[in-house]
Design an enzyme around this catalytic site. Structure first.
Site, PDB file in Angstrom:
ATOM      1  N   LYS A 171       0.107   4.228  -0.155  1.00 19.20           N
ATOM      2  CA  LYS A 171      -0.553   5.409   0.415  1.00 19.20           C
ATOM      3  C   LYS A 171      -0.340   6.598  -0.522  1.00 19.20           C
ATOM      4  O   LYS A 171      -0.279   6.420  -1.737  1.00 19.20           O
ATOM      5  CB  LYS A 171      -0.040   5.692   1.829  1.00 19.20           C
ATOM      6  CG  LYS A 171      -0.060   4.448   2.732  1.00 19.20           C
ATOM      7  CD  LYS A 171       0.089   4.779   4.172  1.00 19.20           C
ATOM      8  CE  LYS A 171       0.328   3.507   4.955  1.00 19.20           C
ATOM      9  NZ  LYS A 171       0.092   3.654   6.376  1.00 19.20           N
ATOM     10  N   GLY A 174       2.224   2.226  10.676  1.00 23.16           N
ATOM     11  CA  GLY A 174       3.143   3.354  10.514  1.00 23.16           C
ATOM     12  C   GLY A 174       3.872   3.756  11.777  1.00 23.16           C
ATOM     13  O   GLY A 174       4.480   4.820  11.839  1.00 23.16           O
ATOM     14  N   GLU A 225      -6.887   4.679   7.982  1.00 23.19           N
ATOM     15  CA  GLU A 225      -6.682   6.104   7.702  1.00 23.19           C
ATOM     16  C   GLU A 225      -7.938   6.705   7.074  1.00 23.19           C
ATOM     17  O   GLU A 225      -8.292   7.854   7.335  1.00 23.19           O
ATOM     18  CB  GLU A 225      -5.452   6.282   6.794  1.00 23.19           C
ATOM     19  CG  GLU A 225      -4.167   6.026   7.578  1.00 23.19           C
ATOM     20  CD  GLU A 225      -3.001   5.530   6.744  1.00 23.19           C
ATOM     21  OE1 GLU A 225      -3.024   5.651   5.512  1.00 23.19           O
ATOM     22  OE2 GLU A 225      -2.053   4.993   7.356  1.00 23.19           O
ATOM     23  N   ASN A 262       0.868  -1.175   0.000  1.00 26.92           N
ATOM     24  CA  ASN A 262       0.000   0.000   0.000  1.00 26.92           C
ATOM     25  C   ASN A 262       0.905   1.226   0.000  1.00 26.92           C
ATOM     26  O   ASN A 262       1.492   1.557   1.024  1.00 26.92           O
ATOM     27  CB  ASN A 262      -0.892  -0.026   1.258  1.00 26.92           C
ATOM     28  CG  ASN A 262      -1.684   1.257   1.412  1.00 26.92           C
ATOM     29  OD1 ASN A 262      -1.819   2.036   0.476  1.00 26.92           O
ATOM     30  ND2 ASN A 262      -2.222   1.480   2.615  1.00 26.92           N
ATOM     31  N   GLU A 286      -5.490  -5.046  10.676  1.00 24.74           N
ATOM     32  CA  GLU A 286      -4.502  -3.982  10.842  1.00 24.74           C
ATOM     33  C   GLU A 286      -4.764  -3.236  12.148  1.00 24.74           C
ATOM     34  O   GLU A 286      -5.580  -2.290  12.174  1.00 24.74           O
ATOM     35  CB  GLU A 286      -4.587  -3.002   9.670  1.00 24.74           C
ATOM     36  CG  GLU A 286      -4.284  -3.618   8.330  1.00 24.74           C
ATOM     37  CD  GLU A 286      -3.661  -2.606   7.381  1.00 24.74           C
ATOM     38  OE1 GLU A 286      -2.605  -2.900   6.835  1.00 24.74           O
ATOM     39  OE2 GLU A 286      -4.224  -1.507   7.216  1.00 24.74           O
ATOM     40  N   HIS A 345      -9.571   1.162   5.026  1.00 23.94           N
ATOM     41  CA  HIS A 345      -8.291   1.345   5.706  1.00 23.94           C
ATOM     42  C   HIS A 345      -8.500   2.279   6.904  1.00 23.94           C
ATOM     43  O   HIS A 345      -9.309   3.212   6.838  1.00 23.94           O
ATOM     44  CB  HIS A 345      -7.273   1.939   4.728  1.00 23.94           C
ATOM     45  CG  HIS A 345      -5.879   1.916   5.248  1.00 23.94           C
ATOM     46  ND1 HIS A 345      -5.420   2.834   6.172  1.00 23.94           N
ATOM     47  CD2 HIS A 345      -4.844   1.076   5.002  1.00 23.94           C
ATOM     48  CE1 HIS A 345      -4.156   2.552   6.453  1.00 23.94           C
ATOM     49  NE2 HIS A 345      -3.782   1.485   5.766  1.00 23.94           N
ATOM     50  N   SER A 353       3.286  -2.187  10.371  1.00 23.61           N
ATOM     51  CA  SER A 353       4.742  -2.210  10.573  1.00 23.61           C
ATOM     52  C   SER A 353       5.370  -3.558  10.225  1.00 23.61           C
ATOM     53  O   SER A 353       6.288  -4.019  10.923  1.00 23.61           O
ATOM     54  CB  SER A 353       5.093  -1.779  12.006  1.00 23.61           C
ATOM     55  OG  SER A 353       4.671  -0.450  12.227  1.00 23.61           O
TER      56      SER A 353
END
Ligand code: PEP
Length: 256
Positions: free
Chosen positions: A12, A175, A99, A10, A169, A97, A214
């Site tokens: 991003k 991240g 985010e 991904n 996730e 996701h 991560s």
């Protein structure tokens, strides 16, 4: 027998034409080393056409990071229809996701509509679910995963998961450089698979559950070794060719 590993990058909101070219050249040069692994990159939408061209004839597949919940063209400025993504060679699309949930107000209902829209266009959704640190510390991990999964099950039905992937996730691991332990990942994956098994045992056994948060070259093998872990959704490390290829190699080793 274990399911085929899927390793998905991904990107991003990262990349440029020149950086993408260098990264893809490196990924394509070594793709043949991972014949047992399904390989996927999900670049920003504006790069789909150029990435599609570069990946043609290689084992790398293409996915998108987001799509509109709409299923027909219309007055939705700035949105991208699933059919358009499919037209540019996307096979998968990331849905829900964290985010997008946290920064762009995507609630469970919208995520469920996006999951349905992806399938409407022949795309395979990669449904992301995961708890925040606060929720984990309050002992709510399973309740959160159940809520996020059940919203899609209620809207789309269990059969829709036949052509889907789920990514666990944990938000606190995305991240942050702080990955879940292999035990934490396996426990969450077993919970998700068990919940699907309540609806359809055969499907729950075949669906792939990715871990994301991560993932790096030095933890991928331990994380992917979990009985219910079928690969990874990789953010930061997917932008570094050596690191991402090492993650693919870990999946390949576990397949042999
Ligand atoms: C992600 O983008 O889904 C992700 C897991 O990011 P990272 O690997 O950087 O934690």
């Amino acid at each position: 027998m274990k399911r085929r590993y899927l390793v998905a990058g991904n990107w991003k909101m990262h990349g440029s034409l020149s950086a993408n070219a260098a990264l893809l050249d490196a990924l394509c040069a070594r793709a043949a080393e991972f014949p047992a692994v399904e390989l996927l990159v999900c670049p920003p939408a504006v790069y789909l056409e150029s990435v599609q061209r570069r990946l043609a004839g290689t084992p790398w597949q293409l996915g998108a990071q987001n799509l509109s919940e709409q299923t027909e063209p219309g007055a939705h400025t700035g949105e991208i229809l699933g059919r358009m993504l499919a037209e540019f060679g996307c096979r998968y699309v990331i849905v829900g996701h964290s985010e997008r949930r946290a920064l762009y107000g995507e609630d469970d209902a919208r995520v469920a509509r996006k999951f349905a829209a992806a399938q409407h266009s022949g795309l395979r959704p990669i449904l992301c679910v995961g708890e925040t640190l606060e929720q984990r510390e309050a002992g709510q991990t399973e309740a959160v995963l159940a809520r996020q999964l059940d919203a899609v099950l209620a809207h789309c039905g269990i059969a829709a998961f036949e052509r889907a992937v789920i990514a666990y996730e944990p938000v606190w691991a995305i991240g942050t450089g702080r990955n879940a332990t292999p035990e934490q990942a396996q426990a969450a994956h077993a919970f998700l698979r068990g919940r699907l098994a309540e609806k359809d045992a055969k499907l729950s056994n075949s669906i792939r559950l990715l871990y994301g948060g991560s993932v790096k070259a030095d933890n991928a093998q331990a994380l992917f070794a979990g009985a219910d872990v079928d690969g990874g959704l990789v953010g930061g490390a997917s932008l570094k060719a050596d690191e991402f290829l090492a993650i693919c190699a870990a999946a390949q080793r576990l397949s042999e």
